[in-house]
Motif scaffolding. Structure first.
Motif, short mmCIF file in Angstrom:
data_model
loop_
_atom_site.label_atom_id
_atom_site.label_comp_id
_atom_site.label_asym_id
_atom_site.label_seq_id
_atom_site.Cartn_x
_atom_site.Cartn_y
_atom_site.Cartn_z
N ASN A 1 145.31 18.57 63.03
CA ASN A 1 146.40 17.90 63.76
C ASN A 1 146.57 16.45 63.30
OD1 ASN A 1 144.21 16.74 64.96
ND2 ASN A 1 144.85 17.14 67.07
N LEU B 1 144.69 13.95 63.07
CA LEU B 1 143.99 12.78 63.61
C LEU B 1 143.27 12.08 62.47
CD1 LEU B 1 142.47 13.83 67.06
CD2 LEU B 1 144.50 12.48 66.59
N ASN C 1 154.19 14.47 65.74
CA ASN C 1 154.13 14.66 67.19
C ASN C 1 154.73 16.01 67.60
OD1 ASN C 1 152.82 12.26 67.78
ND2 ASN C 1 154.73 11.10 67.72
N PHE D 1 142.15 10.78 80.76
CA PHE D 1 142.69 9.45 81.05
C PHE D 1 142.08 8.99 82.38
CE2 PHE D 1 146.43 11.60 78.87
CZ PHE D 1 146.01 11.20 77.61
N GLU E 1 143.36 9.08 70.63
CA GLU E 1 143.33 10.40 70.01
C GLU E 1 143.77 11.48 70.99
OE1 GLU E 1 139.75 9.55 66.81
OE2 GLU E 1 139.43 10.93 68.47
N ALA F 1 145.77 11.15 73.55
CA ALA F 1 147.21 11.05 73.74
C ALA F 1 147.94 11.60 72.52
CB ALA F 1 147.61 9.60 74.00
N ALA F 2 147.44 11.24 71.32
CA ALA F 2 148.08 11.71 70.09
C ALA F 2 148.01 13.23 70.01
CB ALA F 2 147.41 11.07 68.88
N SER F 3 146.85 13.80 70.37
CA SER F 3 146.68 15.25 70.24
C SER F 3 147.62 16.00 71.19
CB SER F 3 145.24 15.64 70.52
OG SER F 3 144.98 15.61 71.90
N ASN G 1 154.01 9.96 71.46
CA ASN G 1 154.24 8.98 70.41
C ASN G 1 153.59 7.65 70.79
OD1 ASN G 1 155.97 7.59 72.14
ND2 ASN G 1 157.75 8.79 71.49
N SER H 1 147.30 4.26 62.48
CA SER H 1 147.21 5.53 61.77
C SER H 1 147.45 6.70 62.69
CB SER H 1 145.85 5.66 61.10
OG SER H 1 144.86 5.91 62.08
N LEU H 2 147.36 6.49 64.01
CA LEU H 2 147.49 7.66 64.90
C LEU H 2 148.93 8.13 65.03
CD1 LEU H 2 144.91 6.76 67.62
CD2 LEU H 2 144.74 8.52 65.90
#
Lengths: 253, 454
Positions: A59, A61, A84, A100, B321, B323-325, B329, B453-454
């Motif tokens: 993905n 990362l 995304n 979170f 990470e 949040a990105a996964s 955005n 980079s994310l």
């Protein structure tokens, strides 16, 4: 979901000649891997073998140094790809949960549904409660992560990923940070997910899980895939010396 | 013998009757004085650092009149405004003569007081047509102030009594409550004992403290207004700077970094000077308060930038990470995941920055903005006591001490647990489930490059 017997014809993730370096350190040295729809692939290997890096390249990362990664029909390593958009369909569970901390369990599961999938609040809440119930945490919905045990946090993290209706789930040592007595609950959730036909790529040290659940086991060492096959072949009759050493070491332990 | 005695007795009675009739007549229908002119009626200024006459504060009244050439004054009465007190002993009558009225002759007189009335009977009548000055000491006009007019009568050698023409009014400034308190304090024996110690008088004079408080308070309000506008202005600016410094774009990073380094590397005092003396030279004349607010906000935004940047970078890479996964955005990640967590972490340091900014409003005194120190300095200059500065210190502490306490509590709370809120119900569950901390190796923070980079 889909029948897990029909797995050979539909690659959902395709990795071609993947290289990844951090400066002078080459972590992945040309990896090729295909994962078919509905397949559960478990990646084994000693620490530093590059298995987590490989998973994180799926993905993006981690951005590969060279090589290609395809998700369904899209080359995600292409600069034109909106990553995304791909990540919506690729769920990921981390070793350190990464919930979170400022949101309750339910809000953790709802957030990306609302913001990324643009689901209504009611819809997101309904899905969140459904997913939390699936991982056995409906009654913990209003707890903050700091009020949950590690195992509970990890199950919330799984629910959070599943709420996005992913096409594939990536598990990056999902049980490594857990106390032994909490591992089972998480593994049970993963097993039932596999039974339902979810495509899964799992990096783990849980040999029992690999043997019971995996459709295919991939053994990595030194940045390459050393050996792969169905669990019974790899565990009971490893072909490669390094695989033998690793499995022997694990068994002794 | 007897007869002559009777005659003289009769004469005396008649004379007494006549005199009585004259007095009664003159009282009932006093003759108007056309001749005597009141030239002056003033009170000595008794205001600290001012030219005004305060009520309920000791002053001296000077009254001067020019008699007509035919008039020779033998007695005077003054009626002071109701509620006025005065001392009768030191009352002085002076006859001024000669060129420019420079020759002075004190006239002996018997002075008596009855109520608001001062009666002066001269031992010898003043010369006809003389210029007379009366000084009344220890006068305290009523605290409520107002326009004070002295009235009265004068008597001539022929025993005729005339009304004094109205004197020019003395404008008495009403005494404020703190001034009344101050006066009351000044009369207390313990205050006098306290002030007899020079150190206490210089630094902690209760009477000056009482009068300083309301004055410095207006400076306190001014400082609060300045900081209440400047700080909220600095927050978004600081946030923008923080994002600039973490930007992928080299040019934005360079601008942000330069700004922060220049502002943090130079004294605020100098920045204030440059803004306040530089802009008018360039033909730009903003209102001083506005300029003060802008300078403070610009200064604070550089510090807040670093606070925010440190806060954002202290959020573990795993949060970015995760949040990105989920397909979020950068903006969504920042807005819904990172900033809410950053806010909790930076509140203590932000509060400290607020305290610094509030204290720094004092620097604006150097360019004439009427804040706490400026007001205090004005009173110090007028009284020679340092006490107003102590009062100023109190006005800073009113804000800074409670805030420092809040910061302390907040930090203690953050140290005891990371994130999440607690209530009774949850605490019970906590005990049962033995929650464990997130793996420590995940809390390594994140570099700007990693975020990009994310």
């Amino acid at each position: 979901m889909t029948d897990s017997t029909d797995t050979s014809t539909q690659p959902i993730v395709r990795i071609e000649n993947l290289h990844k370096s951090y400066g002078d350190l080459e972590v992945l040295k040309g990896v090729d891997l295909r994962v078919n729809r509905g397949e559960v692939v478990v990646i084994l290997g000693p620490s530093g073998s590059g298995k987590s890096t490989l998973l994180r390249c799926v993905n993006l990362l981690e951005v590969p140094t060279s090589g290609k990664v395809f998700f369904e029909d899209t080359e995600i390593t292409s600069p034109d790809t909106d990553i995304n958009e791909i990540r919506k369909h690729v769920g990921m569970v981390f070793q350190s949960f990464n919930l979170f901390p400022h949101l309750t369990a339910k809000r953790n599961v709802m957030l990306a549904q609302e913001k990324v999938l643009k689901r209504s609040k009611e819809e997101a809440e309904r899905v969140a409660m459904e997913q939390l119930a699936n991982v056995g945490l409906a009654e913990r919905a209003d707890h903050y992560p700091s009020q949950l045990s590690g195992g509970q946090q990890q199950r919330v993290a799984i629910a959070r990923a599943l709420a996005m209706d992913p096409h594939v789930m990536l598990f990056d040592e999902a049980t490594s940070a857990l106390d032994p007595e909490l591992v089972r609950g998480v593994l049970d959730v993963m097993k039932s997910l596999a039974r339902e036909g979810m495509t899964m790529i799992v990096v783990t040290h849980e040999m029992g899980f690999a043997r019971d659940v995996a459709d295919r086991v991939v053994f990595m060492d030194g940045g390459v895939i050393v050996e792969e096959g169905i669990p019974s072949e790899v565990f009971d009759n490893p072909q490669h010396e390094r695989t033998k050493n690793f499995l022997g070491h694990i068994t002794l332990k | 013998m007897l007869r002559s005695l009777q005659q003289s007795k009769l004469f005396t009675v008649v004379a007494a009757l006549m005199l009585a009739a004259t007095v009664v007549f003159s009282l009932a229908c006093p003759l108007q004085a056309y001749a005597l002119d009141v030239e002056k009626c003033t009170a000595r200024a008794n205001q600290d650092g001012g030219a005004g006459v305060l009520g309920a504060t000791e002053t001296r009244v000077t009254w001067e009149a020019q008699a007509d050439a035919s008039e020779s004054i033998t007695a005077l009465t003054f009626t002071l405004p109701a509620g006025t007190t005065f001392e009768v002993e030191d009352t002085r009558v002076t006859q001024l003569t000669g060129e420019d009225l420079m020759d002075r002759e004190f006239l002996d007189a018997e002075c008596t007081q009855s109520g608001d009335e001062l009666s002066i009977v001269l031992d010898q009548p003043a010369a006809a047509g003389s210029y007379v000055r009366v000084e009344i000491y220890g006068v305290r006009f009523p605290a409520e102030g107002g326009s004070m007019v002295l009235t009265g009568t004068y008597q001539l050698t022929d025993s005729s009594v005339h009304n004094l023409p109205d004197a020019p009014a003395i404008k008495v400034i009403a005494l404020s409550v703190p001034e009344q308190i101050s006066n009351w304090l000044a009369d207390q024996s313990w205050v006098q004992a306290w002030n007899s110690v020079n150190f206490l008088h210089l630094f902690f004079d209760p009477t000056i403290m009482a009068t300083s408080f309301p004055v410095v308070f207006s400076g306190f309000l001014q400082a609060l207004v300045i900081v209440a506008i400047a700080f909220p202005l600095a927050i978004p600016c600081g946030l923008i700077l923080a994002f600039m410094r973490m930007s992928k774009l080299r040019i934005l990073r360079a601008i942000g970094t330069t700004y922060v380094n220049v502002v943090r590397g130079t004294p605020l005092f100098l920045q204030i000077y440059i803004a306040f003396f530089g802009l008018p030279l360039a033909g730009i004349n903003p209102p001083p308060i506005l300029l003060g607010v802008v300078v403070l906000a610009m200064n604070s935004s550089a510090y807040l930038c670093e606070i925010f940047r440190a806060g954002i970078q202290s959020i573990s890479a795993g949060q970015f990470e995760a949040a990105a996964s989920l397909g979020m955005n950068r903006a969504q990640t920042m807005f819904y995941v990172i900033i809410p967590q950053t806010v909790r972490r930076v509140i203590p340091t932000m509060t400290s920055e607020f305290i610094l900014l509030y204290k720094d409003t004092s620097l604006l005194a150097a360019v004439g903005i009427m804040e706490v120190v400026m007001y205090a300095r004005t009173i110090v200059a007028a009284t020679g006591s340092i006490t107003p500065y102590i009062v100023a210190a109190i006005f800073y502490l009113i804000i800074t001490l409670p805030l420092a306490k809040i910061v302390g509590n907040f930090e203690a709370k953050l140290a005891s647990k990371d994130g999440g809120t607690s209530n009774k119900k949850n605490r019970k569950n906590k005990k049962k489930d033995q929650p464990q901390k997130v793996d420590a190796n995940d809390d390594q923070g994140i570099t700007p490059a990693e975020i990009s980079s994310l």
